[in-house]
Scaffold this motif. Structure first.
Motif, PDB file in Angstrom:
ATOM      1  N   VAL A 144      21.712  28.828  -4.000  1.00 56.31           N
ATOM      2  CA  VAL A 144      21.842  30.161  -3.410  1.00 56.31           C
ATOM      3  C   VAL A 144      20.680  31.039  -3.882  1.00 56.31           C
ATOM      4  O   VAL A 144      20.043  31.741  -3.098  1.00 56.31           O
ATOM      5  CB  VAL A 144      23.192  30.791  -3.802  1.00 56.31           C
ATOM      6  CG1 VAL A 144      23.260  32.251  -3.358  1.00 56.31           C
ATOM      7  CG2 VAL A 144      24.360  29.987  -3.218  1.00 56.31           C
ATOM      8  N   ALA A 145      20.413  30.960  -5.189  1.00 54.84           N
ATOM      9  CA  ALA A 145      19.322  31.750  -5.760  1.00 54.84           C
ATOM     10  C   ALA A 145      17.967  31.311  -5.198  1.00 54.84           C
ATOM     11  O   ALA A 145      17.095  32.138  -4.913  1.00 54.84           O
ATOM     12  CB  ALA A 145      19.321  31.602  -7.278  1.00 54.84           C
ATOM     13  N   ARG A 186      34.126  32.563  -2.182  1.00 59.55           N
ATOM     14  CA  ARG A 186      35.244  32.099  -3.008  1.00 59.55           C
ATOM     15  C   ARG A 186      35.092  32.504  -4.473  1.00 59.55           C
ATOM     16  O   ARG A 186      35.972  32.224  -5.284  1.00 59.55           O
ATOM     17  CB  ARG A 186      35.352  30.574  -2.915  1.00 59.55           C
ATOM     18  CG  ARG A 186      35.606  30.067  -1.500  1.00 59.55           C
ATOM     19  CD  ARG A 186      35.522  28.558  -1.427  1.00 59.55           C
ATOM     20  NE  ARG A 186      36.485  27.919  -2.320  1.00 59.55           N
ATOM     21  CZ  ARG A 186      36.476  26.629  -2.631  1.00 59.55           C
ATOM     22  NH1 ARG A 186      35.530  25.850  -2.132  1.00 59.55           N
ATOM     23  NH2 ARG A 186      37.388  26.131  -3.425  1.00 59.55           N
ATOM     24  N   CYS A 187      33.973  33.122  -4.813  1.00 56.09           N
ATOM     25  CA  CYS A 187      33.742  33.524  -6.208  1.00 56.09           C
ATOM     26  C   CYS A 187      34.883  34.431  -6.695  1.00 56.09           C
ATOM     27  O   CYS A 187      35.241  35.402  -6.027  1.00 56.09           O
ATOM     28  CB  CYS A 187      32.409  34.264  -6.331  1.00 56.09           C
ATOM     29  SG  CYS A 187      32.078  34.877  -8.008  1.00 56.09           S
ATOM     30  N   ILE A 188      35.444  34.101  -7.857  1.00 53.15           N
ATOM     31  CA  ILE A 188      36.530  34.898  -8.439  1.00 53.15           C
ATOM     32  C   ILE A 188      36.041  35.696  -9.645  1.00 53.15           C
ATOM     33  O   ILE A 188      36.839  36.259 -10.387  1.00 53.15           O
ATOM     34  CB  ILE A 188      37.707  33.989  -8.850  1.00 53.15           C
ATOM     35  CG1 ILE A 188      37.241  32.901  -9.845  1.00 53.15           C
ATOM     36  CG2 ILE A 188      38.339  33.341  -7.624  1.00 53.15           C
ATOM     37  CD1 ILE A 188      38.366  32.056 -10.410  1.00 53.15           C
ATOM     38  N   GLU A 244      33.441  25.982  -6.770  1.00 50.66           N
ATOM     39  CA  GLU A 244      32.528  24.959  -6.247  1.00 50.66           C
ATOM     40  C   GLU A 244      31.319  25.563  -5.526  1.00 50.66           C
ATOM     41  O   GLU A 244      30.887  25.087  -4.487  1.00 50.66           O
ATOM     42  CB  GLU A 244      33.287  23.998  -5.329  1.00 50.66           C
ATOM     43  CG  GLU A 244      34.406  23.272  -6.058  1.00 50.66           C
ATOM     44  CD  GLU A 244      35.220  22.365  -5.152  1.00 50.66           C
ATOM     45  OE1 GLU A 244      35.188  21.146  -5.380  1.00 50.66           O
ATOM     46  OE2 GLU A 244      35.866  22.881  -4.229  1.00 50.66           O
ATOM     47  N   ILE A 245      30.795  26.620  -6.105  1.00 53.35           N
ATOM     48  CA  ILE A 245      29.584  27.262  -5.591  1.00 53.35           C
ATOM     49  C   ILE A 245      28.373  26.608  -6.240  1.00 53.35           C
ATOM     50  O   ILE A 245      28.399  26.283  -7.428  1.00 53.35           O
ATOM     51  CB  ILE A 245      29.603  28.777  -5.913  1.00 53.35           C
ATOM     52  CG1 ILE A 245      30.802  29.446  -5.231  1.00 53.35           C
ATOM     53  CG2 ILE A 245      28.299  29.442  -5.480  1.00 53.35           C
ATOM     54  CD1 ILE A 245      31.046  30.868  -5.713  1.00 53.35           C
ATOM     55  N   ILE A 270      25.264  34.044   3.308  1.00 53.60           N
ATOM     56  CA  ILE A 270      26.651  33.631   3.563  1.00 53.60           C
ATOM     57  C   ILE A 270      26.715  32.628   4.710  1.00 53.60           C
ATOM     58  O   ILE A 270      27.538  31.713   4.703  1.00 53.60           O
ATOM     59  CB  ILE A 270      27.523  34.870   3.870  1.00 53.60           C
ATOM     60  CG1 ILE A 270      27.685  35.705   2.612  1.00 53.60           C
ATOM     61  CG2 ILE A 270      28.888  34.445   4.419  1.00 53.60           C
ATOM     62  CD1 ILE A 270      28.499  36.969   2.810  1.00 53.60           C
ATOM     63  N   SER A 271      25.820  32.773   5.694  1.00 52.41           N
ATOM     64  CA  SER A 271      25.848  31.844   6.827  1.00 52.41           C
ATOM     65  C   SER A 271      25.518  30.416   6.381  1.00 52.41           C
ATOM     66  O   SER A 271      25.999  29.453   6.981  1.00 52.41           O
ATOM     67  CB  SER A 271      24.853  32.301   7.901  1.00 52.41           C
ATOM     68  OG  SER A 271      23.513  32.126   7.468  1.00 52.41           O
ATOM     69  N   LEU A 272      24.706  30.274   5.344  1.00 52.31           N
ATOM     70  CA  LEU A 272      24.345  28.936   4.855  1.00 52.31           C
ATOM     71  C   LEU A 272      25.248  28.482   3.709  1.00 52.31           C
ATOM     72  O   LEU A 272      25.516  27.283   3.561  1.00 52.31           O
ATOM     73  CB  LEU A 272      22.878  28.937   4.397  1.00 52.31           C
ATOM     74  CG  LEU A 272      21.846  28.998   5.523  1.00 52.31           C
ATOM     75  CD1 LEU A 272      20.456  29.255   4.962  1.00 52.31           C
ATOM     76  CD2 LEU A 272      21.849  27.714   6.337  1.00 52.31           C
ATOM     77  N   TYR A 273      25.669  29.412   2.897  1.00 50.47           N
ATOM     78  CA  TYR A 273      26.525  29.065   1.756  1.00 50.47           C
ATOM     79  C   TYR A 273      27.783  29.944   1.769  1.00 50.47           C
ATOM     80  O   TYR A 273      27.962  30.813   0.896  1.00 50.47           O
ATOM     81  CB  TYR A 273      25.758  29.248   0.443  1.00 50.47           C
ATOM     82  CG  TYR A 273      24.613  28.271   0.260  1.00 50.47           C
ATOM     83  CD1 TYR A 273      24.865  26.947  -0.116  1.00 50.47           C
ATOM     84  CD2 TYR A 273      23.301  28.660   0.481  1.00 50.47           C
ATOM     85  CE1 TYR A 273      23.831  26.050  -0.272  1.00 50.47           C
ATOM     86  CE2 TYR A 273      22.245  27.752   0.329  1.00 50.47           C
ATOM     87  CZ  TYR A 273      22.526  26.459  -0.051  1.00 50.47           C
ATOM     88  OH  TYR A 273      21.492  25.556  -0.207  1.00 50.47           O
ATOM     89  N   PRO A 274      28.683  29.735   2.758  1.00 47.16           N
ATOM     90  CA  PRO A 274      29.887  30.584   2.848  1.00 47.16           C
ATOM     91  C   PRO A 274      30.807  30.460   1.641  1.00 47.16           C
ATOM     92  O   PRO A 274      31.635  31.346   1.405  1.00 47.16           O
ATOM     93  CB  PRO A 274      30.573  30.074   4.124  1.00 47.16           C
ATOM     94  CG  PRO A 274      30.056  28.681   4.317  1.00 47.16           C
ATOM     95  CD  PRO A 274      28.637  28.710   3.817  1.00 47.16           C
TER      96      PRO A 274
END
Length: 223
Positions: A166-167, A108-110, A160-161, A100-104
């Protein structure tokens, strides 16, 4: 040979029926410089967006896997300008909050599931993003293991993730800090450092291409 019409960036081309998008484009005269890699559905380089005849829905897929259809409109995605963080994996700690610190933006994922629907590998993308939000690095690494970094999930994400980066971060964290180190790998690295295979490599480098191919075909394969 039966032909059908497809539309590439709005222009009509006649191509053989039953071909993959990639082969149809080459038949139409397009020459791949980028946007084509393994041609086997593994590298993710040939992301394509298309719409079928009489349908309003935009679909995405891999040009080397999806088959052309009559009246298909398509365009390839040569590069997806995704948000990619730079980091030194050795300096990162596998703490639950590190992703989360790198990709906050993952917060926003719904959970709409759009990423799951477009993934050509049938990966549970939404599930591993939820695991990333929980800080479960091992679960993210496990669920995303077959990701080919094609970027199609990010292309359809309303939040916009950039799921595939992330993976990738999770798998790197898992490999560098969590997974137990393989004992045989440590031994082999030591052998390489000591030059155990130097002469064998030099001998291979002197071989002619034909002999190299022959040895490659006859190599032992561990199953």
């Amino acid at each position: 040979m039966e032909e059908i019409s497809i539309f590439v960036m709005g222009k009509e081309y006649r191509v053989p029926k039953g071909q993959t998008i990639m082969k149809a484009l080459e038949y139409a005269g397009f020459f791949y410089i980028r946007g084509a890699g393994c041609r086997g559905g593994f590298c993710g380089a040939c992301g394509t967006v298309y719409r079928k005849k009489d349908s309003y829905r935009l679909k995405v897929g891999l040009a080397c896997q999806d088959i052309v259809e009559e009246g298909m409109y398509l365009a390839q995605i040569p590069f997806y300008p995704a948000n990619k963080k730079l980091y030194d994996i050795q300096k990162l700690s596998p703490r639950p909050e590190v992703i989360i610190s790198l990709y906050p933006e993952i917060l926003r994922c719904i959970s709409c599931g759009s990423c799951n629907k477009v993934c050509p590998q049938d990966i549970k993308v939404m599930e591993y993003i939820n695991a990333a939000i929980r800080g479960d690095i091992e679960k993210v690494a496990e669920l995303s293991f077959d990701c080919i970094l094609c970027g199609l999930c990010a292309s359809r994400c309303p939040a916009e993730i950039v799921q595939y980066y992330v993976a990738l971060l999770a798998r790197r964290l898992y490999g560098a800090h969590i997974q137990k180190k393989a004992g045989h790998l440590k031994v082999r690295l030591q052998e390489i450092a000591e030059g155990k295979f130097d002469k064998e490599i030099e001998d291979l480098m002197r071989l002619e291409v034909g002999l190299l191919k022959e040895r490659y075909q006859k190599r032992e394969i561990e199953v």
